[in-house]
Enzyme design. Structure first.
Site, PDB file in Angstrom:
ATOM      1  N   PHE A   1      -1.764  -3.387   5.892  1.00 50.36           N
ATOM      2  CA  PHE A   1      -2.417  -3.151   7.187  1.00 50.36           C
ATOM      3  C   PHE A   1      -2.690  -1.658   7.285  1.00 50.36           C
ATOM      4  O   PHE A   1      -1.799  -0.885   7.634  1.00 50.36           O
ATOM      5  CB  PHE A   1      -1.472  -3.608   8.299  1.00 50.36           C
ATOM      6  CG  PHE A   1      -2.174  -4.098   9.539  1.00 50.36           C
ATOM      7  CD1 PHE A   1      -3.554  -4.171   9.606  1.00 50.36           C
ATOM      8  CD2 PHE A   1      -1.427  -4.500  10.644  1.00 50.36           C
ATOM      9  CE1 PHE A   1      -4.190  -4.636  10.752  1.00 50.36           C
ATOM     10  CE2 PHE A   1      -2.050  -4.966  11.797  1.00 50.36           C
ATOM     11  CZ  PHE A   1      -3.437  -5.041  11.844  1.00 50.36           C
TER      12      PHE A   1
ATOM     13  N   LEU B   1      15.258   6.148   0.891  1.00 48.28           N
ATOM     14  CA  LEU B   1      14.194   7.042   0.447  1.00 48.28           C
ATOM     15  C   LEU B   1      13.302   7.428   1.601  1.00 48.28           C
ATOM     16  O   LEU B   1      13.221   6.720   2.600  1.00 48.28           O
ATOM     17  CB  LEU B   1      13.352   6.319  -0.606  1.00 48.28           C
ATOM     18  CG  LEU B   1      13.960   6.331  -2.000  1.00 48.28           C
ATOM     19  CD1 LEU B   1      13.208   5.395  -2.908  1.00 48.28           C
ATOM     20  CD2 LEU B   1      13.942   7.735  -2.574  1.00 48.28           C
ATOM     21  N   VAL B   2      12.623   8.531   1.429  1.00 50.03           N
ATOM     22  CA  VAL B   2      11.684   8.981   2.453  1.00 50.03           C
ATOM     23  C   VAL B   2      10.434   8.110   2.376  1.00 50.03           C
ATOM     24  O   VAL B   2       9.718   8.132   1.376  1.00 50.03           O
ATOM     25  CB  VAL B   2      11.292  10.453   2.226  1.00 50.03           C
ATOM     26  CG1 VAL B   2      10.311  10.900   3.292  1.00 50.03           C
ATOM     27  CG2 VAL B   2      12.517  11.344   2.198  1.00 50.03           C
ATOM     28  N   THR B   3      10.205   7.304   3.411  1.00 52.40           N
ATOM     29  CA  THR B   3       8.945   6.570   3.541  1.00 52.40           C
ATOM     30  C   THR B   3       8.546   6.686   5.010  1.00 52.40           C
ATOM     31  O   THR B   3       9.312   7.196   5.833  1.00 52.40           O
ATOM     32  CB  THR B   3       9.079   5.065   3.188  1.00 52.40           C
ATOM     33  OG1 THR B   3       9.972   4.450   4.122  1.00 52.40           O
ATOM     34  CG2 THR B   3       9.601   4.840   1.776  1.00 52.40           C
TER      35      THR B   3
ATOM     36  N   PHE C   1       7.985   1.023  -1.272  1.00 54.75           N
ATOM     37  CA  PHE C   1       8.498   0.117  -2.300  1.00 54.75           C
ATOM     38  C   PHE C   1       7.480  -0.937  -2.714  1.00 54.75           C
ATOM     39  O   PHE C   1       7.489  -1.393  -3.862  1.00 54.75           O
ATOM     40  CB  PHE C   1       9.783  -0.563  -1.811  1.00 54.75           C
ATOM     41  CG  PHE C   1      10.975   0.344  -1.827  1.00 54.75           C
ATOM     42  CD1 PHE C   1      11.519   0.772  -3.030  1.00 54.75           C
ATOM     43  CD2 PHE C   1      11.564   0.782  -0.641  1.00 54.75           C
ATOM     44  CE1 PHE C   1      12.627   1.608  -3.063  1.00 54.75           C
ATOM     45  CE2 PHE C   1      12.673   1.611  -0.659  1.00 54.75           C
ATOM     46  CZ  PHE C   1      13.211   2.029  -1.874  1.00 54.75           C
TER      47      PHE C   1
ATOM     48  N   TYR D   1      22.328   1.541  11.710  1.00 57.28           N
ATOM     49  CA  TYR D   1      21.568   0.786  10.713  1.00 57.28           C
ATOM     50  C   TYR D   1      22.193  -0.590  10.460  1.00 57.28           C
ATOM     51  O   TYR D   1      21.842  -1.563  11.109  1.00 57.28           O
ATOM     52  CB  TYR D   1      21.338   1.581   9.406  1.00 57.28           C
ATOM     53  CG  TYR D   1      20.213   0.931   8.619  1.00 57.28           C
ATOM     54  CD1 TYR D   1      18.901   1.374   8.712  1.00 57.28           C
ATOM     55  CD2 TYR D   1      20.444  -0.221   7.857  1.00 57.28           C
ATOM     56  CE1 TYR D   1      17.861   0.714   8.066  1.00 57.28           C
ATOM     57  CE2 TYR D   1      19.415  -0.890   7.209  1.00 57.28           C
ATOM     58  CZ  TYR D   1      18.122  -0.416   7.313  1.00 57.28           C
ATOM     59  OH  TYR D   1      17.103  -1.081   6.686  1.00 57.28           O
TER      60      TYR D   1
ATOM     61  N   SER E   1       0.783  -1.240   0.000  1.00 56.70           N
ATOM     62  CA  SER E   1       0.000   0.000   0.000  1.00 56.70           C
ATOM     63  C   SER E   1       0.814   1.290   0.000  1.00 56.70           C
ATOM     64  O   SER E   1       0.262   2.360  -0.271  1.00 56.70           O
ATOM     65  CB  SER E   1      -0.940  -0.007   1.206  1.00 56.70           C
ATOM     66  OG  SER E   1      -0.208  -0.200   2.396  1.00 56.70           O
ATOM     67  N   THR E   2       2.082   1.210   0.339  1.00 50.95           N
ATOM     68  CA  THR E   2       2.929   2.414   0.377  1.00 50.95           C
ATOM     69  C   THR E   2       4.359   2.039  -0.040  1.00 50.95           C
ATOM     70  O   THR E   2       4.684   0.853  -0.181  1.00 50.95           O
ATOM     71  CB  THR E   2       2.996   3.039   1.795  1.00 50.95           C
ATOM     72  OG1 THR E   2       3.486   2.050   2.702  1.00 50.95           O
ATOM     73  CG2 THR E   2       1.644   3.534   2.285  1.00 50.95           C
TER      74      THR E   2
HETATM   75  P1  NAI Z   1       6.456   1.485   4.097  1.00 56.32           P
HETATM   76  O1  NAI Z   1       6.219   1.852   5.513  1.00 56.32           O
HETATM   77  O2  NAI Z   1       6.221   2.506   3.046  1.00 56.32           O
HETATM   78  O3  NAI Z   1       5.562   0.204   3.690  1.00 56.32           O
HETATM   79  C1  NAI Z   1       5.259  -0.813   4.589  1.00 56.32           C
HETATM   80  C2  NAI Z   1       4.126  -1.670   4.060  1.00 56.32           C
HETATM   81  O4  NAI Z   1       3.917  -2.768   4.965  1.00 56.32           O
HETATM   82  C3  NAI Z   1       2.759  -0.962   3.967  1.00 56.32           C
HETATM   83  O5  NAI Z   1       2.067  -1.450   2.825  1.00 56.32           O
HETATM   84  C4  NAI Z   1       2.035  -1.421   5.241  1.00 56.32           C
HETATM   85  O6  NAI Z   1       0.617  -1.412   5.153  1.00 56.32           O
HETATM   86  C5  NAI Z   1       2.549  -2.840   5.325  1.00 56.32           C
HETATM   87  N1  NAI Z   1       2.457  -3.447   6.652  1.00 56.32           N
HETATM   88  C6  NAI Z   1       3.085  -3.068   7.795  1.00 56.32           C
HETATM   89  N2  NAI Z   1       2.767  -3.919   8.798  1.00 56.32           N
HETATM   90  C7  NAI Z   1       1.933  -4.848   8.272  1.00 56.32           C
HETATM   91  C8  NAI Z   1       1.276  -5.990   8.786  1.00 56.32           C
HETATM   92  N3  NAI Z   1       1.410  -6.384  10.055  1.00 56.32           N
HETATM   93  N4  NAI Z   1       0.463  -6.698   7.948  1.00 56.32           N
HETATM   94  C9  NAI Z   1       0.299  -6.330   6.650  1.00 56.32           C
HETATM   95  N5  NAI Z   1       0.923  -5.280   6.105  1.00 56.32           N
HETATM   96  C10 NAI Z   1       1.728  -4.540   6.908  1.00 56.32           C
HETATM   97  O7  NAI Z   1       7.934   0.926   4.046  1.00 56.32           O
HETATM   98  P2  NAI Z   1       9.065   0.837   2.920  1.00 56.32           P
HETATM   99  O8  NAI Z   1      10.083   1.860   3.214  1.00 56.32           O
HETATM  100  O9  NAI Z   1       8.487   0.723   1.566  1.00 56.32           O
HETATM  101  O10 NAI Z   1       9.738  -0.559   3.333  1.00 56.32           O
HETATM  102  C11 NAI Z   1       9.514  -1.771   2.658  1.00 56.32           C
HETATM  103  C12 NAI Z   1      10.800  -2.596   2.704  1.00 56.32           C
HETATM  104  O11 NAI Z   1      11.825  -1.887   2.003  1.00 56.32           O
HETATM  105  C13 NAI Z   1      11.325  -2.811   4.133  1.00 56.32           C
HETATM  106  O12 NAI Z   1      11.870  -4.115   4.214  1.00 56.32           O
HETATM  107  C14 NAI Z   1      12.436  -1.787   4.243  1.00 56.32           C
HETATM  108  O13 NAI Z   1      13.412  -2.128   5.170  1.00 56.32           O
HETATM  109  C15 NAI Z   1      12.977  -1.839   2.824  1.00 56.32           C
HETATM  110  N6  NAI Z   1      13.828  -0.696   2.429  1.00 56.32           N
HETATM  111  C16 NAI Z   1      13.447   0.599   2.693  1.00 56.32           C
HETATM  112  C17 NAI Z   1      14.292   1.647   2.368  1.00 56.32           C
HETATM  113  C18 NAI Z   1      13.921   3.070   2.643  1.00 56.32           C
HETATM  114  O14 NAI Z   1      14.794   3.936   2.599  1.00 56.32           O
HETATM  115  N7  NAI Z   1      12.678   3.376   2.892  1.00 56.32           N
HETATM  116  C19 NAI Z   1      15.595   1.416   1.690  1.00 56.32           C
HETATM  117  C20 NAI Z   1      15.838   0.024   1.375  1.00 56.32           C
HETATM  118  C21 NAI Z   1      14.990  -0.988   1.768  1.00 56.32           C
HETATM  119 NA    NA Z   2       6.221  -1.097   1.033  1.00 56.34          NA
END
Ligand code: NAI
Ligand code: NA
Length: 396
Positions: A73, A272-274, A52, A234, A49-50
């Site tokens: 979620f 990235l900003v998330t 990556f 990290y 939903s958000t």
């Molecule tokens: P995000 O916070 O944008 O997305 C998280 C997603 O997980 C959302 O769709 C949310 O609804 C879902 N979610 C969370 N808890 C849940 C649950 N209990 N049940 C079902 N869905 C659930 O996060 P982002 O940043 O996109 O992270 C995704 C992956 O990418 C993570 O493994 C993160 O470590 C990795 N990552 C992120 C980077 C960054 O700079 N943001 C860089 C490199 C990797």
């Molecule tokens: Na995601």
């Protein structure tokens, strides 16, 4: 209602449905502008939903004409009550997918639970038969282990010694020194439980046992490495241990999929900003300097650019998938370029509250943060009366 941003600490309590919709449309248009990818046709995205995960769903659907099932979620909307951004994003995505004639259904619930897994397997069996790609993109601070019933909480702490460094409060722009005390052994184990690979493996085990993975199916999860500067908090901290576990789980899963010709990968993505990353100390300062340098070099990317490149130049080229010495796909290659890192490290030394707005891209950071919640998105009329209640067409 008129919807405005309402900040509390590092989160925004409100989300704008029209701004979220425009963000999704912009991402779809970007993927379309890059042309077709000879990729997967039936895709399950866990964490869709958000960030990556959303970008993965959009790239699958609009780059490769895939049918998608998204798991997430999020808080739904109700009269007088705003939904979380991921809800509005998904509503917008599914609307666009349906208009394009693409299958799209969603399940809102705890992906760590047996219940959501069972519901997902039943839906796949009923509608799609099998899956070609499983994207695992959860970011969560807690996980209840369905086997033991124990709730584990992840922490973002250094291991062994306190970590002292600069950080920025990106709302006020204030650069300060922070000191984070080291974690306990239990913190490490809990963080691995939440953000390691155990749940990813459970998903794949369940799908495989039910014969829901197509021949040559792939699965991918996302990891991060980043610079030396952020290592103590990290990659060499608690979250890094969880990422080590996630990365080693890729090999375990790959072995389990070899009999169907499948494979499992971890892709190391760019900072990235998330919602997930803005909660990590020190990272916002790093990102604001990184954005400045990468934008000046013309190599800045957001989630959608990263994932579109991951599919078209790594996963679905028709040739071998290029990996590093540890078997990981590297789409953080531009972030980690030696010249980029040297410039960021030099700026880091100089950074103060006074000079950060000019030497760093604080404005870009802040804009991206607002964008996550559908605010400050170009072309959206924020003075217009907006309906807060939005349905997700394919919600199960
Ligand atoms: P995000 O916070 O944008 O997305 C998280 C997603 O997980 C959302 O769709 C949310 O609804 C879902 N979610 C969370 N808890 C849940 C649950 N209990 N049940 C079902 N869905 C659930 O996060 P982002 O940043 O996109 O992270 C995704 C992956 O990418 C993570 O493994 C993160 O470590 C990795 N990552 C992120 C980077 C960054 O700079 N943001 C860089 C490199 C990797
Ligand atoms: Na995601």
């Amino acid at each position: 209602m008129i919807i405005e941003p309402r900040m509390r600490g590092f989160i925004c309590l409100t989300a704008h449905p029209v701004g979220c919709e425009q963000n999704v449309i912009n991402q779809i248009n970007y993927v379309k502008s890059k042309g077709k990818i000879d990729g997967p046709k039936r895709v399950l995205v866990i964490g869709a939903s958000t960030g990556f995960g959303l970008a993965s769903r959009i790239t699958s659907a609009f780059g490769s004409d895939a049918a998608t099932i998204g798991i997430f979620f999020e808080k739904p909307s109700a009269p007088g009550k705003l939904a979380t951004p991921g809800w509005y994003n998904t509503a917008a995505f599914e609307k666009q997918a349906q208009e394009a004639g693409l299958y799209a259904k969603s399940i809102n619930g705890d992906a760590f639970s047996n219940e959501v897994k069972e519901k997902t397997l039943a839906l796949i069996k009923e509608d799609l038969g099998q899956i070609d790609l499983v994207v695992y993109s959860l970011a969560s601070p807690v996980r209840t282990d369905p086997t033991t019933g124990i709730t584990h909480r992840s922490v973002l702490k250094p291991i062994g010694a306190p970590f002292k460094n600069k950080t920025v409060d990106f709302h006020s722009g204030k650069v300060t020194e922070i000191s984070i005390d080291p974690c306990t052994e239990e913190d490490i184990q809990n963080t691995i439980k939440v953000m390691g690979g155990e749940d990813w493996e459970m998903w794949i085990d369940g799908l495989k046992a039910a014969n829901l993975l197509a021949p040559n199916a792939l699965t991918i999860a996302y990891s991060y490495i980043g610079p030396e500067l952020t290592e103590p908090v990290y990659r060499k901290g608690t979250i890094g241990r969880a990422k080590d576990h996630l990365e080693s789980t890729a090999f375990t899963i790959a072995d389990k999929l070899s009999d169907i010709g499948g494979n499992a990968y971890v892709s190391v993505n760019k900072a990235l900003v998330t919602q997930a990353s803005s909660a990590i100390p020190v990272i916002p300062l790093y990102i604001s300097l990184l954005y400045k340098v990468m934008k000046a070099e013309g190599i800045h990317e957001g989630c959608i650019e990263q994932i579109q490149r991951l599919y078209s130049e790594r996963l679905y080229t028709g040739g071998n998938v290029p990996v590093d010495e540890k078997g990981r796909i590297r789409i953080d290659d531009w972030e980690m370029r030696a010249d980029v890192q040297a410039k960021v490290a030099a700026l880091w030394e100089e950074a103060t509250t006074e000079n950060l707005p000019s030497i760093g891209d604080l404005e870009g950071y802040s804009n991206d943060f607002y964008n996550l919640f559908g605010f400050k998105v170009g072309g959206v009329d924020y003075t217009a009366d907006t309906n807060e209640v939005v349905e997700i067409p394919g919600l199960q």
